[in-house]
Scaffold this motif. Structure first.
Motif, PDB file in Angstrom:
ATOM      1  N   GLY A  16       6.346 -12.224  23.703  1.00  0.00           N
ATOM      2  CA  GLY A  16       6.568 -13.467  24.101  1.00  0.00           C
ATOM      3  C   GLY A  16       5.379 -14.359  24.884  1.00  0.00           C
ATOM      4  O   GLY A  16       5.158 -15.233  24.637  1.00  0.00           O
ATOM      5  N   LYS A  17       5.044 -13.247  26.035  1.00  0.00           N
ATOM      6  CA  LYS A  17       3.816 -13.910  26.802  1.00  0.00           C
ATOM      7  C   LYS A  17       2.582 -13.928  26.102  1.00  0.00           C
ATOM      8  O   LYS A  17       1.956 -14.969  26.271  1.00  0.00           O
ATOM      9  CB  LYS A  17       3.829 -12.865  27.866  1.00  0.00           C
ATOM     10  N   ILE A  18       2.353 -13.025  25.344  1.00  0.00           N
ATOM     11  CA  ILE A  18       1.068 -13.043  24.376  1.00  0.00           C
ATOM     12  C   ILE A  18       1.035 -14.115  23.545  1.00  0.00           C
ATOM     13  O   ILE A  18      -0.089 -14.538  23.005  1.00  0.00           O
ATOM     14  CB  ILE A  18       0.824 -11.689  23.649  1.00  0.00           C
ATOM     15  N   PHE A  19       2.263 -14.385  22.815  1.00  0.00           N
ATOM     16  CA  PHE A  19       2.352 -15.412  21.914  1.00  0.00           C
ATOM     17  C   PHE A  19       2.133 -16.951  22.658  1.00  0.00           C
ATOM     18  O   PHE A  19       1.282 -17.620  22.025  1.00  0.00           O
ATOM     19  CB  PHE A  19       3.856 -15.547  21.448  1.00  0.00           C
ATOM     20  N   LEU A  20       2.529 -17.106  23.768  1.00  0.00           N
ATOM     21  CA  LEU A  20       2.080 -18.350  24.464  1.00  0.00           C
ATOM     22  C   LEU A  20       0.703 -18.525  24.726  1.00  0.00           C
ATOM     23  O   LEU A  20       0.231 -19.418  24.717  1.00  0.00           O
ATOM     24  CB  LEU A  20       3.116 -18.592  25.704  1.00  0.00           C
ATOM     25  N   VAL A  21       0.172 -17.331  25.085  1.00  0.00           N
ATOM     26  CA  VAL A  21      -1.212 -17.584  25.467  1.00  0.00           C
ATOM     27  C   VAL A  21      -2.031 -17.660  24.255  1.00  0.00           C
ATOM     28  O   VAL A  21      -3.115 -18.693  24.231  1.00  0.00           O
ATOM     29  CB  VAL A  21      -1.805 -16.209  26.314  1.00  0.00           C
ATOM     30  N   SER A  22      -1.733 -17.136  23.292  1.00  0.00           N
ATOM     31  CA  SER A  22      -2.645 -17.355  21.879  1.00  0.00           C
ATOM     32  C   SER A  22      -2.417 -18.544  21.327  1.00  0.00           C
ATOM     33  O   SER A  22      -3.363 -19.269  20.929  1.00  0.00           O
ATOM     34  CB  SER A  22      -1.772 -16.179  20.724  1.00  0.00           C
ATOM     35  N   LEU A  23      -1.329 -19.249  21.462  1.00  0.00           N
ATOM     36  CA  LEU A  23      -0.991 -20.505  21.157  1.00  0.00           C
ATOM     37  C   LEU A  23      -1.847 -21.523  21.887  1.00  0.00           C
ATOM     38  O   LEU A  23      -2.406 -22.545  21.441  1.00  0.00           O
ATOM     39  CB  LEU A  23       0.484 -20.845  21.368  1.00  0.00           C
ATOM     40  N   ALA A  24      -1.841 -21.134  23.236  1.00  0.00           N
ATOM     41  CA  ALA A  24      -2.469 -22.271  23.884  1.00  0.00           C
ATOM     42  C   ALA A  24      -4.206 -22.220  23.662  1.00  0.00           C
ATOM     43  O   ALA A  24      -4.807 -23.222  23.717  1.00  0.00           O
ATOM     44  CB  ALA A  24      -2.367 -21.793  25.526  1.00  0.00           C
ATOM     45  N   VAL A  25      -4.681 -20.802  23.324  1.00  0.00           N
ATOM     46  CA  VAL A  25      -5.844 -20.817  23.117  1.00  0.00           C
ATOM     47  C   VAL A  25      -6.373 -21.114  21.707  1.00  0.00           C
ATOM     48  O   VAL A  25      -7.593 -21.745  21.423  1.00  0.00           O
ATOM     49  CB  VAL A  25      -6.422 -19.312  23.206  1.00  0.00           C
ATOM     50  N   LEU A  26      -5.628 -21.222  20.904  1.00  0.00           N
ATOM     51  CA  LEU A  26      -5.788 -21.565  19.469  1.00  0.00           C
ATOM     52  C   LEU A  26      -6.346 -23.016  19.225  1.00  0.00           C
ATOM     53  O   LEU A  26      -7.308 -23.087  18.541  1.00  0.00           O
ATOM     54  CB  LEU A  26      -4.575 -21.326  18.752  1.00  0.00           C
ATOM     55  N   PHE A  27      -5.507 -23.913  19.690  1.00  0.00           N
ATOM     56  CA  PHE A  27      -5.913 -25.282  19.681  1.00  0.00           C
ATOM     57  C   PHE A  27      -7.213 -25.656  19.875  1.00  0.00           C
ATOM     58  O   PHE A  27      -7.901 -26.398  19.187  1.00  0.00           O
ATOM     59  CB  PHE A  27      -4.948 -26.283  20.124  1.00  0.00           C
TER      60      PHE A  27
ATOM     61  N   GLY B  87     -15.132 -25.295  23.028  1.00  0.00           N
ATOM     62  CA  GLY B  87     -13.869 -24.995  22.704  1.00  0.00           C
ATOM     63  C   GLY B  87     -13.553 -23.527  23.535  1.00  0.00           C
ATOM     64  O   GLY B  87     -12.222 -23.306  24.056  1.00  0.00           O
ATOM     65  N   VAL B  88     -14.435 -22.519  23.590  1.00  0.00           N
ATOM     66  CA  VAL B  88     -13.973 -21.312  24.392  1.00  0.00           C
ATOM     67  C   VAL B  88     -13.695 -21.581  25.917  1.00  0.00           C
ATOM     68  O   VAL B  88     -12.941 -21.056  26.264  1.00  0.00           O
ATOM     69  CB  VAL B  88     -15.057 -20.356  23.982  1.00  0.00           C
ATOM     70  N   ARG B  89     -14.441 -22.590  26.397  1.00  0.00           N
ATOM     71  CA  ARG B  89     -14.469 -22.920  27.656  1.00  0.00           C
ATOM     72  C   ARG B  89     -13.228 -23.487  28.045  1.00  0.00           C
ATOM     73  O   ARG B  89     -12.337 -23.283  29.086  1.00  0.00           O
ATOM     74  CB  ARG B  89     -15.840 -23.880  28.383  1.00  0.00           C
ATOM     75  N   TYR B  90     -12.761 -24.452  27.210  1.00  0.00           N
ATOM     76  CA  TYR B  90     -11.531 -25.047  27.235  1.00  0.00           C
ATOM     77  C   TYR B  90     -10.348 -23.943  27.030  1.00  0.00           C
ATOM     78  O   TYR B  90      -9.528 -24.078  27.838  1.00  0.00           O
ATOM     79  CB  TYR B  90     -11.418 -26.145  26.458  1.00  0.00           C
ATOM     80  N   ALA B  91     -10.673 -23.112  26.035  1.00  0.00           N
ATOM     81  CA  ALA B  91      -9.505 -22.287  25.600  1.00  0.00           C
ATOM     82  C   ALA B  91      -9.270 -21.440  27.079  1.00  0.00           C
ATOM     83  O   ALA B  91      -8.202 -20.768  27.316  1.00  0.00           O
ATOM     84  CB  ALA B  91      -9.806 -21.503  24.669  1.00  0.00           C
TER      85      ALA B  91
END
Length: 278
Positions: free
Chosen positions: A143-154, A201-205
């Motif tokens: 769940g924790k990795i999922f939330l981080v992945s979702l934040a990075v994706l956009f 995008g990487v910097r924002y992510a």
């Protein structure tokens, strides 16, 4: 005459290069001046009793707390757990965001099928998703990795789409005329052309990854910088809370410096990202 002018030109070029290096070094030193001045004022106000130690402990006390946690090894256990979650989430979310960005950027069909749904998911606050994430993943690491992945994706998705659409169409036509295959097009045209936007995008992510991690580590866990802050809140340990905030800020600065280094290495050919230009 040519023999005289050539050394003069070389000397002039070397002088300009040396001046640019000294100027960049000066700006780098000045960028740390404000944080150091703030720390000095904070310490002085605490020592003079202008700030209550229960509300805002002095930097020296925070540093002492950090040293004690480091000696026992507790700090590195929590830091390692947070870094592992952030790295895994960034790798997963970044890969998916890049793949979707390339597809949507090139294909009107993919844009019609995917973009609206992605934008709708992007608008959902993380806190609103927490109950659903707990139902899906429980309180495990997934769940924790999922939330981080979702934040990075956009951020990576949006900037990749923007970068791909800014590629000169003539270059794509040239690739088709020369019979260049798709992997070669991606390697020689898409990646170089879209790389400035992708790295933005990487910097924002990177910033979004840590924001999401703070929320993710409020779930039932026993390790992580977020857990350390939540546990300190229960016992009113403001020095530990401030320590975790400082750790987050230092990690953020380090991550941004790493992104800038990638820009310098990967975009050395670009006049706006050449070494010494920033």
């Amino acid at each position: 005459m040519a023999e005289i002018s050539s050394p003069l030109q070389d000397f002039s070029a070397d002088s300009r290069s040396g001046f640019a290096i000294r100027k960049a070094t000066l700006y780098s030193v000045l960028s740390w001046l404000a944080p150091l001045l703030l720390l000095c004022l904070w310490e002085a106000a605490s020592q003079l009793g202008l700030i209550a130690s229960q509300v805002m402990p002095a930097p020296s006390r925070v540093a002492e707390t950090g040293w004690q946690l480091a000696i026992t090894g507790e700090l590195f256990v929590h830091l390692g757990a947070s870094l592992l979650r952030a790295t895994a989430g960034f790798a997963i979310g970044g890969s998916i965001g890049f793949a979707l960005g390339v597809a949507v950027g090139f294909s009107p069909l993919a844009h019609a099928l995917l973009d609206r749904s992605i934008q709708m998911i992007r608008a959902i606050p993380f806190l609103a998703m927490l109950p659903l994430v707990i139902v899906w993943f429980g309180v495990d690491e997934g769940g924790k990795i999922f939330l981080v992945s979702l934040a990075v994706l956009f951020p990576i998705y949006i900037n990749t789409v923007l970068g791909v659409r800014q590629i000169d169409p003539k270059l794509m036509e040239l690739a088709k005329v020369t019979g260049m295959n798709w992997p070669a097009i991606v390697r020689r045209i898409i990646l170089p052309g879209a790389m400035p936007s992708i790295l933005t995008g990487v910097r924002y992510a990177l910033a979004h990854a840590w924001l999401a991690l703070v929320i993710a580590e409020t779930l039932a866990t026993t390790k992580g910088i977020g857990f350390l802050a939540m546990d300190a809140r229960e016992f009113l340990q403001t020095d530990v809370i401030l320590l975790t905030i400082i750790i987050y800020s230092v990690i953020g600065v380090g991550a941004d410096a790493l992104a800038r280094l990638l820009e310098t290495r990967l975009l050395g050919w670009h006049p706006n990202f050449a070494k010494g230009a920033r």
